[in-house]
Scaffold this motif. Structure first.
Motif, PDB file in Angstrom:
ATOM      1  N   ASP A 186      -0.206   9.160  -8.449  1.00 24.07           N
ATOM      2  CA  ASP A 186      -0.828   9.133  -6.919  1.00 24.07           C
ATOM      3  C   ASP A 186      -1.633   8.140  -6.830  1.00 24.07           C
ATOM      4  O   ASP A 186      -1.549   7.063  -5.989  1.00 24.07           O
ATOM      5  CB  ASP A 186      -1.167  10.288  -6.557  1.00 24.07           C
ATOM      6  CG  ASP A 186      -1.553  10.154  -5.092  1.00 24.07           C
ATOM      7  OD1 ASP A 186      -0.974   9.793  -4.067  1.00 24.07           O
ATOM      8  OD2 ASP A 186      -2.905  10.620  -4.753  1.00 24.07           O
ATOM      9  N   VAL A 187      -2.565   7.813  -7.730  1.00 21.58           N
ATOM     10  CA  VAL A 187      -3.621   6.769  -7.791  1.00 21.58           C
ATOM     11  C   VAL A 187      -2.934   5.406  -8.002  1.00 21.58           C
ATOM     12  O   VAL A 187      -3.369   4.475  -7.307  1.00 21.58           O
ATOM     13  CB  VAL A 187      -4.998   7.187  -8.597  1.00 21.58           C
ATOM     14  CG1 VAL A 187      -5.644   5.823  -8.871  1.00 21.58           C
ATOM     15  CG2 VAL A 187      -5.639   8.355  -8.501  1.00 21.58           C
ATOM     16  N   TRP A 188      -2.098   5.500  -8.912  1.00 25.36           N
ATOM     17  CA  TRP A 188      -1.325   4.066  -9.290  1.00 25.36           C
ATOM     18  C   TRP A 188      -0.722   3.536  -8.198  1.00 25.36           C
ATOM     19  O   TRP A 188      -0.504   2.237  -8.019  1.00 25.36           O
ATOM     20  CB  TRP A 188      -0.625   4.275 -10.520  1.00 25.36           C
ATOM     21  CG  TRP A 188       0.157   3.123 -10.959  1.00 25.36           C
ATOM     22  CD1 TRP A 188      -0.802   2.224 -11.692  1.00 25.36           C
ATOM     23  CD2 TRP A 188       1.262   2.677 -11.278  1.00 25.36           C
ATOM     24  NE1 TRP A 188       0.410   1.011 -12.130  1.00 25.36           N
ATOM     25  CE2 TRP A 188       1.581   1.589 -11.817  1.00 25.36           C
ATOM     26  CE3 TRP A 188       2.654   3.645 -10.964  1.00 25.36           C
ATOM     27  CZ2 TRP A 188       2.946   0.936 -12.146  1.00 25.36           C
ATOM     28  CZ3 TRP A 188       3.846   3.014 -11.132  1.00 25.36           C
ATOM     29  CH2 TRP A 188       3.912   1.571 -11.718  1.00 25.36           C
ATOM     30  N   LEU A 189       0.100   4.376  -7.490  1.00 28.20           N
ATOM     31  CA  LEU A 189       0.971   4.025  -6.211  1.00 28.20           C
ATOM     32  C   LEU A 189       0.234   3.519  -5.077  1.00 28.20           C
ATOM     33  O   LEU A 189       0.618   3.156  -4.110  1.00 28.20           O
ATOM     34  CB  LEU A 189       2.048   5.013  -6.198  1.00 28.20           C
ATOM     35  CG  LEU A 189       3.205   5.012  -7.533  1.00 28.20           C
ATOM     36  CD1 LEU A 189       4.179   6.168  -7.028  1.00 28.20           C
ATOM     37  CD2 LEU A 189       4.083   3.550  -7.560  1.00 28.20           C
ATOM     38  N   ARG A 190      -1.000   4.214  -4.996  1.00 28.48           N
ATOM     39  CA  ARG A 190      -2.108   3.999  -3.921  1.00 28.48           C
ATOM     40  C   ARG A 190      -1.400   4.518  -2.393  1.00 28.48           C
ATOM     41  O   ARG A 190      -1.067   4.131  -1.581  1.00 28.48           O
ATOM     42  CB  ARG A 190      -2.295   2.569  -3.749  1.00 28.48           C
ATOM     43  CG  ARG A 190      -3.111   2.008  -4.722  1.00 28.48           C
ATOM     44  CD  ARG A 190      -3.496   0.500  -4.450  1.00 28.48           C
ATOM     45  NE  ARG A 190      -4.506   0.063  -5.453  1.00 28.48           N
ATOM     46  CZ  ARG A 190      -3.939  -0.664  -6.383  1.00 28.48           C
ATOM     47  NH1 ARG A 190      -2.864  -1.302  -6.377  1.00 28.48           N
ATOM     48  NH2 ARG A 190      -4.873  -1.125  -7.359  1.00 28.48           N
ATOM     49  N   ASP A 191      -0.708   5.791  -2.587  1.00 27.35           N
ATOM     50  CA  ASP A 191      -0.166   6.490  -1.761  1.00 27.35           C
ATOM     51  C   ASP A 191      -1.034   6.791  -0.612  1.00 27.35           C
ATOM     52  O   ASP A 191      -2.150   7.359  -0.856  1.00 27.35           O
ATOM     53  CB  ASP A 191       0.704   7.757  -2.220  1.00 27.35           C
ATOM     54  CG  ASP A 191       1.474   8.484  -1.390  1.00 27.35           C
ATOM     55  OD1 ASP A 191       1.854   7.939  -0.110  1.00 27.35           O
ATOM     56  OD2 ASP A 191       1.627   9.725  -1.435  1.00 27.35           O
ATOM     57  N   GLU A 192      -0.624   6.416   0.765  1.00 26.91           N
ATOM     58  CA  GLU A 192      -1.639   6.806   1.717  1.00 26.91           C
ATOM     59  C   GLU A 192      -1.578   8.506   2.390  1.00 26.91           C
ATOM     60  O   GLU A 192      -2.788   8.648   2.618  1.00 26.91           O
ATOM     61  CB  GLU A 192      -1.120   5.979   2.888  1.00 26.91           C
ATOM     62  CG  GLU A 192      -1.122   4.492   2.965  1.00 26.91           C
ATOM     63  CD  GLU A 192      -2.594   3.828   2.780  1.00 26.91           C
ATOM     64  OE1 GLU A 192      -3.450   4.497   3.359  1.00 26.91           O
ATOM     65  OE2 GLU A 192      -2.829   3.005   2.077  1.00 26.91           O
TER      66      GLU A 192
ATOM     67  N   GLN B 204      -1.533  14.373  -4.903  1.00 24.31           N
ATOM     68  CA  GLN B 204      -2.690  15.292  -5.056  1.00 24.31           C
ATOM     69  C   GLN B 204      -2.410  16.491  -4.220  1.00 24.31           C
ATOM     70  O   GLN B 204      -3.046  17.641  -4.742  1.00 24.31           O
ATOM     71  CB  GLN B 204      -3.984  14.524  -4.398  1.00 24.31           C
ATOM     72  CG  GLN B 204      -4.476  13.289  -5.327  1.00 24.31           C
ATOM     73  CD  GLN B 204      -5.546  12.500  -4.766  1.00 24.31           C
ATOM     74  OE1 GLN B 204      -6.280  13.149  -3.902  1.00 24.31           O
ATOM     75  NE2 GLN B 204      -5.724  11.410  -5.197  1.00 24.31           N
TER      76      GLN B 204
ATOM     77  N   HIS C 187      -1.495  10.706   0.088  1.00 22.86           N
ATOM     78  CA  HIS C 187      -1.821  11.154  -1.461  1.00 22.86           C
ATOM     79  C   HIS C 187      -1.168  12.625  -1.805  1.00 22.86           C
ATOM     80  O   HIS C 187      -1.383  13.687  -1.894  1.00 22.86           O
ATOM     81  CB  HIS C 187      -3.417  11.789  -1.058  1.00 22.86           C
ATOM     82  CG  HIS C 187      -4.204  10.877  -0.876  1.00 22.86           C
ATOM     83  ND1 HIS C 187      -4.494   9.804  -1.803  1.00 22.86           N
ATOM     84  CD2 HIS C 187      -5.096  10.314   0.076  1.00 22.86           C
ATOM     85  CE1 HIS C 187      -5.266   8.771  -1.465  1.00 22.86           C
ATOM     86  NE2 HIS C 187      -5.835   9.195  -0.265  1.00 22.86           N
TER      87      HIS C 187
END
Length: 129
Positions: free
Chosen positions: A49-55, A60, A57
């Motif tokens: 989730d952090v690596w793909l920078r999902d808006e 999470q 989330h």
């Protein structure tokens, strides 16, 4: 953040949990090993989730859902293990097979005593041979 570090840690956690599930005989240690495996999955979800920078989330949010399911699973699992231990005095996974019903249905006390006597005779015969 490099994705390799949490991914390697998650793989190690999952492997330790898998070893615990496959090698342990105690039901409580098996439940703890399952929790380790779920935590490895949670670590992967958050890391990706952090690596793909999902808006949104989504990783999470799914991790929170997995934590809730894991908490319910450990609560029910521990309740079952404690109930089995209280009734039978055994918490080993391999001994829990004795609690299952037989295919021919429940037997009366006399029938089970006759079967136990026959099993003892068979064991003595095998030991003598």
């Amino acid at each position: 953040m490099h994705l390799a570090y949490p991914a390697v840690l998650a793989v190690l956690l999952f492997c330790v949990g898998l070893y615990g599930v496959l090698a342990r005989r105690n039901a409580i240690l098996v439940l703890i090993s399952v929790e380790l495996m779920l935590n490895a999955v949670n670590l992967n979800l958050v890391a990706f989730d952090v690596w793909l920078r999902d808006e949104l989330h989504a990783g999470q949010a799914l991790t929170l859902f997995t934590i809730a399911v894991a908490a319910a699973e450990i609560g029910i699992g521990l309740a079952i293990v404690l109930l089995v231990y209280r009734n039978g005095g055994v918490s080993g996974v391999d001994k829990l097979r004795d609690l299952s019903e037989r295919a021919d249905g429940p037997q009366d006390a006399a029938g089970s005593d006759e079967r136990d006597g026959q099993d003892e005779k068979d064991e003595k015969a095998e030991a003598a041979a």
